[in-house]
Design a protein around this motif. Sequence first.
Motif, PDB file in Angstrom:
ATOM      1  N   ASN B 248      -4.052 -70.247  24.832  1.00 16.09           N
ATOM      2  CA  ASN B 248      -3.968 -69.037  25.681  1.00 16.09           C
ATOM      3  C   ASN B 248      -2.607 -68.342  25.575  1.00 16.09           C
ATOM      4  OD1 ASN B 248      -6.562 -69.405  26.550  1.00 16.09           O
ATOM      5  ND2 ASN B 248      -5.942 -70.496  28.437  1.00 16.09           N
ATOM      6  N   GLY B 249      -2.111 -68.214  24.379  1.00 17.07           N
ATOM      7  CA  GLY B 249      -0.848 -67.485  24.178  1.00 17.07           C
ATOM      8  C   GLY B 249       0.388 -68.314  24.430  1.00 17.07           C
ATOM      9  N   THR B 250       0.211 -69.552  24.917  1.00 17.65           N
ATOM     10  CA  THR B 250       1.367 -70.407  25.196  1.00 17.65           C
ATOM     11  C   THR B 250       1.436 -71.505  24.138  1.00 17.65           C
ATOM     12  OG1 THR B 250       1.106 -69.990  27.552  1.00 17.65           O
ATOM     13  CG2 THR B 250       2.423 -71.911  26.934  1.00 17.65           C
ATOM     14  N   TRP B 251       2.643 -71.748  23.652  1.00 18.29           N
ATOM     15  CA  TRP B 251       2.825 -72.808  22.653  1.00 18.29           C
ATOM     16  C   TRP B 251       3.295 -74.078  23.363  1.00 18.29           C
ATOM     17  CZ3 TRP B 251       2.050 -72.515  17.374  1.00 18.29           C
ATOM     18  CH2 TRP B 251       1.748 -71.246  16.854  1.00 18.29           C
ATOM     19  N   ASN B 252       2.636 -75.220  23.003  1.00 12.81           N
ATOM     20  CA  ASN B 252       3.083 -76.522  23.515  1.00 12.81           C
ATOM     21  C   ASN B 252       3.644 -77.307  22.338  1.00 12.81           C
ATOM     22  OD1 ASN B 252       2.137 -76.317  26.308  1.00 12.81           O
ATOM     23  ND2 ASN B 252       0.121 -76.234  25.365  1.00 12.81           N
ATOM     24  N   LEU B 253       4.936 -77.621  22.403  1.00 17.51           N
ATOM     25  CA  LEU B 253       5.605 -78.298  21.299  1.00 17.51           C
ATOM     26  C   LEU B 253       5.906 -79.751  21.681  1.00 17.51           C
ATOM     27  CD1 LEU B 253       5.867 -75.378  20.344  1.00 17.51           C
ATOM     28  CD2 LEU B 253       8.248 -75.822  19.753  1.00 17.51           C
ATOM     29  N   THR B 254       5.538 -80.677  20.797  1.00 18.84           N
ATOM     30  CA  THR B 254       5.859 -82.098  21.019  1.00 18.84           C
ATOM     31  C   THR B 254       7.020 -82.453  20.091  1.00 18.84           C
ATOM     32  OG1 THR B 254       3.537 -82.501  21.443  1.00 18.84           O
ATOM     33  CG2 THR B 254       4.902 -84.437  21.073  1.00 18.84           C
ATOM     34  N   LEU B 255       8.126 -82.947  20.679  1.00 15.92           N
ATOM     35  CA  LEU B 255       9.321 -83.239  19.873  1.00 15.92           C
ATOM     36  C   LEU B 255       9.361 -84.701  19.461  1.00 15.92           C
ATOM     37  CD1 LEU B 255      12.061 -81.316  21.934  1.00 15.92           C
ATOM     38  CD2 LEU B 255      10.373 -80.422  20.310  1.00 15.92           C
ATOM     39  N   ASP B 256       9.988 -84.942  18.332  1.00 12.78           N
ATOM     40  CA  ASP B 256      10.179 -86.317  17.874  1.00 12.78           C
ATOM     41  C   ASP B 256      11.222 -86.999  18.769  1.00 12.78           C
ATOM     42  OD1 ASP B 256       9.880 -88.555  16.378  1.00 12.78           O
ATOM     43  OD2 ASP B 256      10.492 -87.650  14.471  1.00 12.78           O
ATOM     44  N   THR B 257      11.206 -88.318  18.787  1.00  7.04           N
ATOM     45  CA  THR B 257      12.149 -89.057  19.642  1.00  7.04           C
ATOM     46  C   THR B 257      13.598 -88.764  19.211  1.00  7.04           C
ATOM     47  OG1 THR B 257      10.481 -90.797  19.572  1.00  7.04           O
ATOM     48  CG2 THR B 257      12.584 -91.366  20.596  1.00  7.04           C
ATOM     49  N   GLY B 258      14.439 -88.523  20.193  1.00  5.39           N
ATOM     50  CA  GLY B 258      15.860 -88.280  19.899  1.00  5.39           C
ATOM     51  C   GLY B 258      16.202 -86.841  19.588  1.00  5.39           C
ATOM     52  N   VAL B 259      15.176 -85.993  19.518  1.00  2.76           N
ATOM     53  CA  VAL B 259      15.453 -84.583  19.209  1.00  2.76           C
ATOM     54  C   VAL B 259      15.845 -83.859  20.502  1.00  2.76           C
ATOM     55  CG1 VAL B 259      14.427 -82.413  18.414  1.00  2.76           C
ATOM     56  CG2 VAL B 259      13.900 -84.570  17.232  1.00  2.76           C
ATOM     57  N   ASP B 260      16.927 -83.140  20.456  1.00  2.07           N
ATOM     58  CA  ASP B 260      17.417 -82.414  21.642  1.00  2.07           C
ATOM     59  C   ASP B 260      16.711 -81.066  21.718  1.00  2.07           C
ATOM     60  OD1 ASP B 260      18.820 -81.084  23.601  1.00  2.07           O
ATOM     61  OD2 ASP B 260      20.759 -81.912  22.988  1.00  2.07           O
ATOM     62  N   SER B 261      16.201 -80.731  22.919  1.00  2.00           N
ATOM     63  CA  SER B 261      15.483 -79.467  23.086  1.00  2.00           C
ATOM     64  C   SER B 261      16.395 -78.268  22.777  1.00  2.00           C
ATOM     65  CB  SER B 261      14.938 -79.367  24.518  1.00  2.00           C
ATOM     66  OG  SER B 261      16.005 -79.517  25.429  1.00  2.00           O
ATOM     67  N   GLN B 262      17.736 -78.425  23.028  1.00  2.00           N
ATOM     68  CA  GLN B 262      18.661 -77.331  22.750  1.00  2.00           C
ATOM     69  C   GLN B 262      18.757 -77.045  21.236  1.00  2.00           C
ATOM     70  OE1 GLN B 262      19.876 -75.502  25.294  1.00  2.00           O
ATOM     71  NE2 GLN B 262      18.606 -76.919  26.517  1.00  2.00           N
ATOM     72  N   ASP B 263      18.587 -78.115  20.426  1.00  2.00           N
ATOM     73  CA  ASP B 263      18.590 -77.927  18.968  1.00  2.00           C
ATOM     74  C   ASP B 263      17.375 -77.119  18.548  1.00  2.00           C
ATOM     75  OD1 ASP B 263      20.909 -79.345  18.723  1.00  2.00           O
ATOM     76  OD2 ASP B 263      19.897 -81.263  18.301  1.00  2.00           O
ATOM     77  N   VAL B 264      16.252 -77.366  19.219  1.00  2.00           N
ATOM     78  CA  VAL B 264      15.009 -76.626  18.901  1.00  2.00           C
ATOM     79  C   VAL B 264      15.202 -75.158  19.287  1.00  2.00           C
ATOM     80  CG1 VAL B 264      12.513 -76.431  19.356  1.00  2.00           C
ATOM     81  CG2 VAL B 264      13.598 -78.684  19.242  1.00  2.00           C
ATOM     82  N   LEU B 265      15.847 -74.917  20.465  1.00  3.86           N
ATOM     83  CA  LEU B 265      16.093 -73.546  20.917  1.00  3.86           C
ATOM     84  C   LEU B 265      16.968 -72.803  19.902  1.00  3.86           C
ATOM     85  CD1 LEU B 265      15.924 -71.331  23.086  1.00  3.86           C
ATOM     86  CD2 LEU B 265      17.922 -72.360  24.177  1.00  3.86           C
ATOM     87  N   ARG B 266      18.045 -73.472  19.432  1.00  7.17           N
ATOM     88  CA  ARG B 266      18.925 -72.865  18.446  1.00  7.17           C
ATOM     89  C   ARG B 266      18.167 -72.542  17.159  1.00  7.17           C
ATOM     90  NH1 ARG B 266      23.162 -75.639  21.175  1.00  7.17           N
ATOM     91  NH2 ARG B 266      22.591 -77.680  20.320  1.00  7.17           N
ATOM     92  N   ALA B 267      17.266 -73.447  16.754  1.00 11.64           N
ATOM     93  CA  ALA B 267      16.485 -73.217  15.517  1.00 11.64           C
ATOM     94  C   ALA B 267      15.582 -72.005  15.684  1.00 11.64           C
ATOM     95  CB  ALA B 267      15.649 -74.456  15.206  1.00 11.64           C
TER      96      ALA B 267
END
Lengths: 418, 305
Positions: B248-267
Amino acid sequence: MRNVIIVIKHEIRNTLGKPSFWLTTFLLPAVIMVFSFGAQFLSRSAFETEEDVLSGQGETGAVAVGYVDYAGLIKALPPEIPATLVQAFPDEETAQAALVDGQLREFYVIPADYVATGKLVAVEKEFAPLGNLGTIDILRYIVSYNLVGDAVLARRIATPLFSVETTAVEAPDSNANQDYGTRFIVGYGVLFIFFFVLTMSSGFMLRSVSREKENQTVEVLLVSLRPRDLMLGKVLGLGVVALLQMAIWLGGSYLTLNRGGSALASFGIFIESITLPKGFVVWGLLYFVLGYILYASLLGAIGALAPNTRETGQFTFLAMLPLMLPLWLSSAFAQAPNDLLATIMSLFPLTAPTSMLPRLAVGGVPFWQPLVGLVALAATTYLFVLIAARFFRADTLLSSASMSWARVMEEFRKGSKK
Amino acid sequence: MTTVKVSHVSKSFGEVKAVQDVSFEVYPGEVFGLLGPNGAGKTTTIRMMLDIFRPDHGEITIFDGKLTEDKKNRIGYMPEERGLYKDLKLEPTLLFLATLKGIDEATAKARLEPWLERFDLTGFRQQKVQNLSKGMQQKAQLIATLLHDPELLVVDEPFAGLDPVNTRLVKDIIEELRQQGKTIIMSAHQMHQVEELCNRILLIDHGRNVLYGEVAQIKRDFAGNALTIEGQGDFTNLPGVLEARRHNGTWNLTLDTGVDSQDVLRAIMRQDNVKLERFEIAEPSLEDIFVTVVQRAGHEEAANA
């Protein structure tokens, strides 16, 4: 034990509740009787037997057998052949005239080279391929008697299979004196009933196990029952069904023999002369119960291994083969119930359930033989139950692996370790 | 006091190690979820628990002791492969299975009536099982599991083959049983059902324990591993992201263990063709956790190979 009893009741109710059981129980013997007796009635009406001719029960009172002896062999008649039964004619024309006049039913021409060729020429009013089966034997017997000059030897030439002479060392058994027809029907009847009830009841076991595997009910059952208790409940429950079927068939046979006495008498089978030996019922019950447990366990093990009934074909056939052998050899059994082949098969545990009982029904079996056969059968049954239990395990019952000889061996090894 | 205690249990079939050193406990009155992908060893574990298979190693106690024949009568089991006699009528089949569980036929008959009514099967009691629809057979199987009023219920995939109405009915029944103090062990693939019903879970993969504990605690532990994103552009193939699903227009992202959400935001911000409207650290669903754990186990196995 409570759950074993529940399984016993379930198997009885379930099997007896199926129309197929009742259809098989009542329809199969009826169909077989119609085919076997019907065929004999038809053939009986088509031709007369040697005994009819000998007893002078020819169809029109005409002299039964005429002959023209170009070889000059017939000088005298055997003592038991009445002079009115046969008539010599000097040539074919005279015999032909007697045939046309109705004085003869048929006549035979003995060619001059009969001794070299053994060929006779039969002349009949109408073509009937089976019509002279009785009279031709009489004529050959008369010729043999004249050639060898001895009635006993001539009879032996006519019927070599009956040449076995038995000497009773104990008091003579009245059953051993039953004539061939009576002996055949009693022996064959007992063999037939035991064979069918054993194969059918063992087949119920196979289907019952396979059905629970195919329906996947077995996993639910195994939470309430150990595999061996399940097997025990099935063997006992279906054993009761088998006994019921046996009672119906034996009772039906008894009624048929009593009610159909006059019909059978026309075959030369006299009900009054059929007397089963003492203890036959007890022997029958013991052999049947052990035979059933042996084969039900065997087929139960096949059911436990196979993922469905379709894959059991060749294994079931091989397992049941020993029970079939006496049926295939039934004629030899009836003719010589106490010869070496019949004796060995009735002592060999796998063939004993269908071999010993027909012999006992006919009579003349020394007491030690059913006893030794029973002990061997009991020991083998015990061994087979142990082997079957090795296959009747949770992992085999829950497995959908295909059936093969390699798997049978593998599962046997696994079962031995447990 | 435990209803079920499984300690360091292992089971092999020939060369195949189906279960390796699995341990867990189930307490009275709880709904326990046994999860894992196909072939993970769930069914073998259940079969060992129920004494259908004997473990090669380890120990299992049921109701604080060895599983005896009497204790088996206190257990209701619904296997994944449903098993009813197809050529028999429904009522005699259910009565037979109930009497095998220690109750007499009269009691079983009396108890059967309300269950048939509740599952809308009264009119089918004299029908052969093979004439019932798959959903009806599923409900009949559940009656067979419940008719002897077990204290411990083991149900494998209880919602398989059920329509939403009957799924709701089964959920209500599980909830009622929990309130009555019964213990329920359920194995299911539908994670939202497990999440809704279970207090605690065990996740098995390749025959081993990989995740065990209270559902709420597990979700808290994995909270940093899930992101909810809204915006325009492609959010797949981001570094450190195990899985990206759009709903429904929303993305649900599953991160690998140890991955920082801030790193994903920067990417994400480094990408030119992306317009970010919402970026939120989400509490992961059990399904996200399941995927994360199973994929991580897969990666570790590949690395060790």
